[in-house]
Write an enzyme that holds these catalytic residues in place. Structure first.
Site, mmCIF file in Angstrom:
data_model
loop_
_atom_site.group_PDB
_atom_site.id
_atom_site.type_symbol
_atom_site.label_atom_id
_atom_site.label_comp_id
_atom_site.label_asym_id
_atom_site.label_seq_id
_atom_site.Cartn_x
_atom_site.Cartn_y
_atom_site.Cartn_z
ATOM 1 N NE ARG A 95 -3.236 2.641 2.705
ATOM 2 C CZ ARG A 95 -4.269 2.891 3.498
ATOM 3 N NH1 ARG A 95 -4.770 1.921 4.249
ATOM 4 N NH2 ARG A 95 -4.791 4.095 3.546
ATOM 5 C CG ASN A 149 -11.496 -0.784 -0.421
ATOM 6 O OD1 ASN A 149 -12.630 -0.774 -0.882
ATOM 7 N ND2 ASN A 149 -11.175 -0.183 0.712
ATOM 8 C CB CYS A 171 -17.819 0.155 0.906
ATOM 9 S SG CYS A 171 -16.830 1.606 1.377
ATOM 10 C CG HIS A 201 -14.077 4.337 -2.331
ATOM 11 N ND1 HIS A 201 -12.834 3.876 -1.992
ATOM 12 C CD2 HIS A 201 -14.877 4.001 -1.279
ATOM 13 C CE1 HIS A 201 -12.872 3.290 -0.807
ATOM 14 N NE2 HIS A 201 -14.109 3.348 -0.364
ATOM 15 C CE1 TYR A 256 -11.238 6.585 -0.147
ATOM 16 C CE2 TYR A 256 -13.447 6.484 0.745
ATOM 17 C CZ TYR A 256 -12.117 6.145 0.817
ATOM 18 O OH TYR A 256 -11.655 5.377 1.860
#
Length: 440
Positions: A95, A149, A171, A201, A256
């Protein structure tokens, strides 16, 4: 009495105690008798810590639930009723690369958006497809509840490229926004109907009804009256959207959308930050696992809230309970569109309100994505379809075609170079791209 088996894949996640708390709270309606934890060897230590904490939490609650842990996924899937996936291929370190490499090219670096989200999808989708296919063979009646995700792309990949269609993408964003709206209006959340349209998102609140009365405009006025974003998520900036934007569109975007509508500000915020969000999370998780290791701990610690998973267990258990009880409650989940949003492809996965039944989610048809939001949502669904294809098949051309038309790619030349560098950085997790990477 019916007994249910829940399998948690990625059980070494710091979120798991939140899920276990939800199991405990819902046990009077949801007779889970066995929880099977699954992870990989790299996650052995964390899974063992979570396993011991879970046993303490269940003992305190006095619930007769067996807990097992294994690295053998196929054994764990035997007789499963529900399977929750919350895995992270490559761990937090992958990440951090997703966040830092794009930023070095002047692009947004973020876990689920832009180049970072794209490479998380490339690493994740083949693994989830494999899990879905194993479920079809081993526990064909079980439901896959995917929290991993990017949720919409993972769900779309399973529906398009696996043999299994019993999947629901989930989510905690919509349920959090719904609770935040209830707080703004000072009403009981159970008296609200909040309509969501879009992709995970990349969605919008398009309507807010309180006991049948439309209070959408009032909510927008309350949001605009505040000094900071009242509907922001912990892992996204709390800087407000422009007040004229919300008033002009009569839409409330997910936090987002700031990466797309406030790109300049979000880039500046990332440049000014000493640590990326992934580095912050890595530090939070280190502290959390110290707490989880405390043999006197018997509850989910309050510090987990800093991780950003608020109402995670509520969202997950609401879906599982609704399917088990066939309660026909309305929840916001990621599903095949099938005409629910009339101006998006039927085979695209969308995040919309659905009626939850024993047969799964039934999307509520709410018509078109309203203008002016329809353009960006449609563009993103085209992008996601290309990336899903690339992730499932190793198609480099689909990867390039998808990313260069992502709104967060501001240069085709730089975009291609970034994709190549990120492919090289992720080579250990992308076997389908091995030949492509070797030729770069």
């Amino acid at each position: 009495m019916t007994k249910l088996k829940l399998v948690v894949i990625g059980a070494g996640s710091s979120y798991t105690p939140e899920l276990i708390e939800g199991v405990i709270k819902n046990h009077h309606q949801l007779p889970i008798s066995h929880i099977a934890f699954v992870d990989i060897e790299m996650g052995k230590e964390k899974m063992n810590i979570i396993f011991e904490l879970t046993k303490r939490m269940l003992a305190k609650a006095g619930l007769p639930i067996d807990v097992s842990q294994t690295f053998d996924r196929k054994t764990a899937l035997q007789e499963a009723d529900f399977v929750v996936t919350q895995l992270r291929v490559g761990g937090i370190d992958a990440r951090i690369v997703d966040e830092k490499l794009p930023k070095s090219y002047g692009f947004i670096g973020q876990e689920t958006n832009g180049a970072g989200g794209m490479f998380k999808a490339l690493r994740t989708i083949p693994v989830i497809i494999e899990i879905a296919n194993e479920m079809k063979a081993i526990c064909p009646n079980a439901w896959l509840i995917n929290f991993t995700n990017p949720a919409s792309m993972v769900t779309e990949a399973v529906l398009k490229y696996s043999t299994n269609n019993r999947v629901i993408g989930l989510c905690n964003g919509p349920i959090n926004m719904t609770h935040q709206v209830a707080g703004l209006l000072n009403v009981d959340v159970n008296d609200l109907y909040v309509e969501f349209k879009g992709s995970n998102h990349m969605n919008f609140i398009t309507k807010i009804l309180h006991n049948g009365v439309d209070r959408t405009r009032e909510t927008i006025d309350l949001i605009n009256a505040a000094d900071v974003d009242q509907l922001s998520f912990k892992n996204v900036s709390n800087e407000q959207f422009n007040k004229e934007l919300l008033a002009a569109t009569n839409l409330i975007p997910s936090s987002y959308l700031k990466y797309y509508l406030k790109t300049t500000e979000m880039l500046a915020e990332q440049e000014a930050a000493e640590l990326s969000r992934g580095e912050i999370v890595k530090n939070i998780e280190a502290e959390l696992f110290k707490k989880y290791s405390d043999v006197t701990l018997q509850d989910k610690p309050k510090e987990l809230e800093a991780r950003g998973g608020a109402l995670y267990s509520t969202a997950a258990l609401n879906v599982i309970r609704a399917i088990y009880l066939n309660d026909k409650s309305i929840q916001t989940v990621n599903v095949r569109n099938g005409g629910a949003i009339t101006n998006l492809p039927e085979d695209a996965v969308v995040e919309v309100n659905c009626v939850l039944t024993r047969n799964g989610p039934m999307p509520i048809c709410t018509g078109e994505i309203p203008s002016p939001a329809r353009g960006i949502v449609s563009m993103m669904k085209d992008y996601e379809a290309q990336i899903v294809k690339a992730a499932a098949t190793g198609d480099y051309q689909a990867l390039i075609a998808g990313f260069l038309f992502n709104p967060l790619c501001s240069s085709d030349n730089q975009g291609v170079e970034l994709v190549k560098e990120m492919l090289r950085a992720n080579k250990h997790y992308l076997p389908l791209f091995a030949r492509t990477i070797a030729s770069l």
